[in-house]
Design a protein around this motif. Structure first.
Motif, PDB file in Angstrom:
ATOM      1  N   VAL A 191       0.816  -1.227   0.000  1.00  0.00           N
ATOM      2  CA  VAL A 191       0.000   0.000   0.000  1.00  0.00           C
ATOM      3  C   VAL A 191       0.840   1.264   0.000  1.00  0.00           C
ATOM      4  O   VAL A 191       0.325   2.366  -0.205  1.00  0.00           O
ATOM      5  N   ASP A 192       2.129   1.124   0.247  1.00  0.00           N
ATOM      6  CA  ASP A 192       3.019   2.286   0.190  1.00  0.00           C
ATOM      7  C   ASP A 192       3.392   2.655  -1.239  1.00  0.00           C
ATOM      8  O   ASP A 192       4.014   3.701  -1.474  1.00  0.00           O
ATOM      9  N   SER A 193       3.044   1.823  -2.177  1.00  0.00           N
ATOM     10  CA  SER A 193       3.351   2.112  -3.582  1.00  0.00           C
ATOM     11  C   SER A 193       2.634   3.387  -4.005  1.00  0.00           C
ATOM     12  O   SER A 193       1.403   3.476  -3.942  1.00  0.00           O
ATOM     13  N   ALA A 194       3.410   4.373  -4.423  1.00  0.00           N
ATOM     14  CA  ALA A 194       2.866   5.685  -4.771  1.00  0.00           C
ATOM     15  C   ALA A 194       4.016   6.554  -5.254  1.00  0.00           C
ATOM     16  O   ALA A 194       5.176   6.147  -5.221  1.00  0.00           O
ATOM     17  N   VAL A 195       3.662   7.760  -5.669  1.00  0.00           N
ATOM     18  CA  VAL A 195       4.682   8.770  -5.937  1.00  0.00           C
ATOM     19  C   VAL A 195       4.727   9.698  -4.730  1.00  0.00           C
ATOM     20  O   VAL A 195       3.681  10.142  -4.237  1.00  0.00           O
ATOM     21  N   TYR A 196       5.914   9.983  -4.253  1.00  0.00           N
ATOM     22  CA  TYR A 196       6.081  10.828  -3.080  1.00  0.00           C
ATOM     23  C   TYR A 196       6.761  12.134  -3.503  1.00  0.00           C
ATOM     24  O   TYR A 196       7.784  12.128  -4.195  1.00  0.00           O
ATOM     25  N   PHE A 197       6.167  13.237  -3.065  1.00  0.00           N
ATOM     26  CA  PHE A 197       6.676  14.555  -3.414  1.00  0.00           C
ATOM     27  C   PHE A 197       7.139  15.295  -2.178  1.00  0.00           C
ATOM     28  O   PHE A 197       6.459  15.327  -1.159  1.00  0.00           O
ATOM     29  N   CYS A 198       8.295  15.922  -2.314  1.00  0.00           N
ATOM     30  CA  CYS A 198       8.805  16.852  -1.327  1.00  0.00           C
ATOM     31  C   CYS A 198       8.488  18.260  -1.831  1.00  0.00           C
ATOM     32  O   CYS A 198       8.493  18.503  -3.044  1.00  0.00           O
ATOM     33  N   ALA A 199       8.192  19.181  -0.927  1.00  0.00           N
ATOM     34  CA  ALA A 199       7.834  20.541  -1.352  1.00  0.00           C
ATOM     35  C   ALA A 199       8.367  21.567  -0.363  1.00  0.00           C
ATOM     36  O   ALA A 199       8.550  21.269   0.825  1.00  0.00           O
ATOM     37  N   LEU A 200       8.568  22.772  -0.869  1.00  0.00           N
ATOM     38  CA  LEU A 200       9.121  23.885  -0.092  1.00  0.00           C
ATOM     39  C   LEU A 200       8.173  25.076  -0.162  1.00  0.00           C
ATOM     40  O   LEU A 200       7.636  25.386  -1.230  1.00  0.00           O
ATOM     41  N   ARG A 201       7.972  25.723   0.956  1.00  0.00           N
ATOM     42  CA  ARG A 201       7.221  26.969   0.988  1.00  0.00           C
ATOM     43  C   ARG A 201       8.124  28.031   1.588  1.00  0.00           C
ATOM     44  O   ARG A 201       8.573  27.887   2.725  1.00  0.00           O
ATOM     45  N   GLU A 202       8.333  29.129   0.846  1.00  0.00           N
ATOM     46  CA  GLU A 202       9.179  30.216   1.316  1.00  0.00           C
ATOM     47  C   GLU A 202       8.336  31.373   1.823  1.00  0.00           C
ATOM     48  O   GLU A 202       7.160  31.508   1.463  1.00  0.00           O
ATOM     49  N   THR A 203       8.928  32.251   2.617  1.00  0.00           N
ATOM     50  CA  THR A 203       8.149  33.316   3.239  1.00  0.00           C
ATOM     51  C   THR A 203       7.710  34.386   2.252  1.00  0.00           C
ATOM     52  O   THR A 203       6.699  35.035   2.473  1.00  0.00           O
ATOM     53  N   ASP A 204       8.434  34.580   1.151  1.00  0.00           N
ATOM     54  CA  ASP A 204       8.033  35.631   0.206  1.00  0.00           C
ATOM     55  C   ASP A 204       7.007  35.139  -0.805  1.00  0.00           C
ATOM     56  O   ASP A 204       6.566  35.893  -1.665  1.00  0.00           O
ATOM     57  N   SER A 205       6.632  33.906  -0.709  1.00  0.00           N
ATOM     58  CA  SER A 205       5.595  33.359  -1.595  1.00  0.00           C
ATOM     59  C   SER A 205       4.767  32.381  -0.778  1.00  0.00           C
ATOM     60  O   SER A 205       4.741  31.183  -1.028  1.00  0.00           O
ATOM     61  N   TRP A 206       4.065  32.985   0.189  1.00  0.00           N
ATOM     62  CA  TRP A 206       3.443  32.175   1.232  1.00  0.00           C
ATOM     63  C   TRP A 206       2.407  31.203   0.708  1.00  0.00           C
ATOM     64  O   TRP A 206       2.179  30.143   1.281  1.00  0.00           O
ATOM     65  N   GLY A 207       1.735  31.563  -0.364  1.00  0.00           N
ATOM     66  CA  GLY A 207       0.679  30.695  -0.869  1.00  0.00           C
ATOM     67  C   GLY A 207       1.159  29.623  -1.819  1.00  0.00           C
ATOM     68  O   GLY A 207       0.373  28.826  -2.316  1.00  0.00           O
ATOM     69  N   LYS A 208       2.464  29.561  -2.080  1.00  0.00           N
ATOM     70  CA  LYS A 208       2.969  28.701  -3.134  1.00  0.00           C
ATOM     71  C   LYS A 208       3.830  27.585  -2.565  1.00  0.00           C
ATOM     72  O   LYS A 208       4.796  27.825  -1.846  1.00  0.00           O
ATOM     73  N   LEU A 209       3.475  26.351  -2.876  1.00  0.00           N
ATOM     74  CA  LEU A 209       4.351  25.215  -2.601  1.00  0.00           C
ATOM     75  C   LEU A 209       5.142  24.915  -3.866  1.00  0.00           C
ATOM     76  O   LEU A 209       4.573  24.853  -4.946  1.00  0.00           O
ATOM     77  N   GLN A 210       6.430  24.729  -3.699  1.00  0.00           N
ATOM     78  CA  GLN A 210       7.268  24.359  -4.847  1.00  0.00           C
ATOM     79  C   GLN A 210       7.635  22.884  -4.682  1.00  0.00           C
ATOM     80  O   GLN A 210       8.322  22.518  -3.740  1.00  0.00           O
ATOM     81  N   PHE A 211       7.144  22.099  -5.595  1.00  0.00           N
ATOM     82  CA  PHE A 211       7.294  20.653  -5.506  1.00  0.00           C
ATOM     83  C   PHE A 211       8.519  20.166  -6.266  1.00  0.00           C
ATOM     84  O   PHE A 211       8.909  20.734  -7.294  1.00  0.00           O
ATOM     85  N   GLY A 212       9.077  19.067  -5.753  1.00  0.00           N
ATOM     86  CA  GLY A 212      10.074  18.352  -6.525  1.00  0.00           C
ATOM     87  C   GLY A 212       9.385  17.513  -7.586  1.00  0.00           C
ATOM     88  O   GLY A 212       8.159  17.489  -7.690  1.00  0.00           O
ATOM     89  N   ALA A 213      10.185  16.799  -8.355  1.00  0.00           N
ATOM     90  CA  ALA A 213       9.633  16.000  -9.455  1.00  0.00           C
ATOM     91  C   ALA A 213       9.030  14.684  -8.983  1.00  0.00           C
ATOM     92  O   ALA A 213       8.352  14.005  -9.747  1.00  0.00           O
ATOM     93  N   GLY A 214       9.264  14.340  -7.731  1.00  0.00           N
ATOM     94  CA  GLY A 214       8.657  13.132  -7.187  1.00  0.00           C
ATOM     95  C   GLY A 214       9.523  11.896  -7.330  1.00  0.00           C
ATOM     96  O   GLY A 214      10.370  11.805  -8.220  1.00  0.00           O
ATOM     97  N   THR A 215       9.301  10.951  -6.423  1.00  0.00           N
ATOM     98  CA  THR A 215       9.951   9.647  -6.469  1.00  0.00           C
ATOM     99  C   THR A 215       8.873   8.584  -6.468  1.00  0.00           C
ATOM    100  O   THR A 215       8.033   8.551  -5.566  1.00  0.00           O
ATOM    101  N   GLN A 216       8.896   7.738  -7.479  1.00  0.00           N
ATOM    102  CA  GLN A 216       7.945   6.629  -7.558  1.00  0.00           C
ATOM    103  C   GLN A 216       8.475   5.482  -6.711  1.00  0.00           C
ATOM    104  O   GLN A 216       9.600   5.015  -6.909  1.00  0.00           O
ATOM    105  N   VAL A 217       7.680   5.046  -5.749  1.00  0.00           N
ATOM    106  CA  VAL A 217       8.039   3.891  -4.924  1.00  0.00           C
ATOM    107  C   VAL A 217       7.175   2.707  -5.346  1.00  0.00           C
ATOM    108  O   VAL A 217       5.946   2.820  -5.383  1.00  0.00           O
ATOM    109  N   VAL A 218       7.821   1.613  -5.676  1.00  0.00           N
ATOM    110  CA  VAL A 218       7.115   0.394  -6.052  1.00  0.00           C
ATOM    111  C   VAL A 218       7.477  -0.681  -5.037  1.00  0.00           C
ATOM    112  O   VAL A 218       8.647  -1.037  -4.893  1.00  0.00           O
ATOM    113  N   VAL A 219       6.469  -1.160  -4.330  1.00  0.00           N
ATOM    114  CA  VAL A 219       6.674  -2.213  -3.336  1.00  0.00           C
ATOM    115  C   VAL A 219       6.024  -3.490  -3.855  1.00  0.00           C
ATOM    116  O   VAL A 219       4.816  -3.517  -4.113  1.00  0.00           O
ATOM    117  N   THR A 220       6.828  -4.520  -4.015  1.00  0.00           N
ATOM    118  CA  THR A 220       6.296  -5.789  -4.522  1.00  0.00           C
ATOM    119  C   THR A 220       6.213  -6.817  -3.399  1.00  0.00           C
ATOM    120  O   THR A 220       7.039  -6.799  -2.489  1.00  0.00           O
TER     121      THR A 220
END
Lengths: 115, 113
Positions: A85-114
């Motif tokens: 059930v952990d199989s998914a794409v996981y995204f890390c994101a950053l929010r800076e103080t000068d753009s409070w409403g904006k999350l800047q996401f990474g490209a993501g890591t696909q996790v495949v658990v078999t």
């Protein structure tokens, strides 16, 4: 310039193995927030954690844990004893103080658990 | 339902047509966000509303894109003269102000032929 880098495109593990997802960020702000989101095959992004820049304590939530290190600008995420059930794409994101409403996401890591 | 609702879930249109995508946020959430996600990429910020006003529209790619939130609840993203490059999943999210925990909808998949 890319502000959040997730260098791992895909990680494949067998159930019960641990998996660590790397996240490196770039900012000039002293106050900022970091996030992890999960995107399962259904497509809906699910919030996992928020961490502010002043709190470097590592956090554990069940099988999930996060390691925040300002010295290396990293906010890594570990899933212990992975499950299918952990199989998914996981995204890390950053929010800076000068753009409070904006999350800047990474490209993501696909996790495949078999099984 | 209690979550963020987006309609339509899928939209196929022809190049040059006008498209509207709707987002119904979680009740009581004053902040609303639009993101765009292309295949294999992370979500890309488009616009952020605090109440009825656009607090940050720096992510809108050009003047063909416009979004409104006239009553501080439902929002509509409008795309004029669609181009094939506009094909993506358009995600809407809402939150309480300044909490950082964004609740996302399932997205509207736009395909421009």
């Amino acid at each position: 310039a890319q502000k959040v880098t997730q260098a791992q495109t895909e990680i494949s593990v067998v159930e019960k193995e641990d998996v660590t997802l790397d996240c490196v960020y770039e900012t000039r702000d002293t106050t900022y927030y970091l996030f992890w989101y999960k995107q399962p095959p259904s497509g809906e992004l699910v919030f996992l954690i928020r961490r502010n820049s002043f709190d470097e304590q590592n956090e554990i939530s069940g099988r999930y844990s996060w390691n925040f290190q300002k010295s290396t600008s990293s906010f890594n995420f570990t899933i212990t004893a992975s499950q299918v059930v952990d199989s998914a794409v996981y995204f890390c994101a950053l929010r800076e103080t000068d753009s409070w409403g904006k999350l800047q996401f990474g490209a993501g890591t696909q996790v495949v658990v078999t099984p | 339902g209690a979550g963020v609702s987006q309609t339509p879930s899928n939209k196929v249109t022809e190049k040059g047509k006008y498209v509207e995508l709707r987002c119904d946020p979680i009740s009581g959430h004053t902040a609303l966000y639009w993101y765009r996600q292309s295949l294999g990429q992370g979500p890309e910020f488009l616009i952020y509303f605090q109440g009825t006003g656009a607090a940050d529209d720096s992510g809108l790619p050009n003047d063909r894109f416009f979004a409104v939130r006239p009553e501080g609840s439902v929002s509509t993203l409008k795309i004029q003269r669609t181009e094939r490059g506009d094909s993506a999943v358009y995600l809407c999210a809402s939150s309480q102000p300044n909490t950082g925990e964004l609740f996302f909808g399932e997205g509207s998949r736009l395909t421009v032929l």
